[in-house]
Design a protein around this motif. Structure first.
Motif: not given
Length: 299
Positions: A26, A29-30
């Motif tokens: 996560i 991805d960010n």
């Protein structure tokens, strides 16, 4: 940056823990950097002192930190060694320096969480204990120079072992910031600590410790649940910038000092009085008033 507090080390230099792969994905991805915390488990003083006394154990910890950072693509590491006696202050600095050299050579960053202090020796039994084991354990100027930044933990003004009071009252936070900058440290390497958790005090009993009042960290949501169940009303304490409440349970009173978006906003306002800082270090994710996120987006 996200800092999972998921790694601890024994006095023999064995590093234990991991970051959940889902968190790593996560974050990737960010575009969020991952900087895990490494700490003495339970902030055990003897375990930490054993490690600091053992150069081979320190080397094992540092080797593990480098390998984990490279293998898991961590941005770096944060030291969170607490409850260190002041007699071990220089040994903690040496350990941090050794780790910084190795991590920087591997292209990684390093920071340290520092319990704030006014540098005094203490003027009663409790304050002397706190200064000798928690607040004066850090060579702040040296640590700031060695690493990439420090998280100046301007929270836990009141905590589990104290009387009820603000987690981080505005006057105390301001005083602690004045203290660290008076040391001549580079402001750009100081991150301003802000709490997102609340504290709840109540009487407790156990066979090991007997009867005593004790505080515990709770979330914003839990604070509201407890107050609502007791029919207690929140009272704003303007000079401290925080809500509190108390109610009678059985014979004695329970107390909560709550951190929320209103108190968070005032702490961000206080930050403006200290231009050029590295940023903010918020503890702890998941305990916050959800309204803080929209507040941060606006700022």
């Amino acid at each position: 940056i996200i800092g999972p507090q998921t790694f601890s080390t024994s006095g023999e230099g064995e590093v234990r823990g991991q970051v959940d792969p889902r968190i790593l994905q996560i974050a990737k991805d960010n575009g969020v950097k991952v900087m895990p915390l490494i700490f003495n488990p339970g902030f055990d003083q003897e375990e930490a002192h054993n490690l600091l006394d053992n150069s081979a154990a320190r080397a094992r910890v540092i080797e593990s930190m480098v390998n984990l950072a490279v293998g898991s693509d961590f941005w770096g590491w944060q030291f969170d060694f607490e409850n260190i006696h002041t007699s071990y202050r220089d040994r903690l600095t040496d350990f941090y320096r050794e780790a910084a050299i190795a991590l920087h050579a591997a292209g990684k960053t390093i920071s340290i969480a520092i319990v704030p202090t006014d540098g005094s020796a203490g003027n009663d039994d409790f304050s002397t204990y706190m200064q000798q084991n928690w607040r004066n354990s850090f060579d702040v100027a040296a640590l700031t120079e060695i690493g990439d930044f420090v998280s100046w933990m301007t929270y836990a003004q009141h905590a589990g072992g104290t009387t009820p009071g603000p987690v981080a009252g505005l006057p105390w936070m301001s005083d602690m910031m004045d203290q660290v900058l008076a040391l001549g440290v580079t402001p750009e390497k100081v991150s301003f600590g802000i709490p997102s958790y609340s504290d709840y005090w109540l009487p407790t009993y156990s066979e090991a410790n007997g009867a005593r009042a004790r505080g515990r960290d709770i979330s914003f949501g839990r604070a509201n649940e407890l107050a609502s169940a007791a029919g207690a009303e929140w009272v704003w304490l303007p000079e401290q910038g925080v809500y509190y409440t108390f109610w009678q349970r059985n014979v004695t009173f329970d107390w909560i000092f709550r951190e929320d978006a209103r108190s968070f906003a005032l702490k961000l306002d206080l930050l403006q009085e200290y231009p050029g800082l590295h940023g903010i270090s918020v503890w702890v994710l998941g305990s916050e008033d959800p309204a803080i996120w929209s507040l941060l987006a606006e700022r």
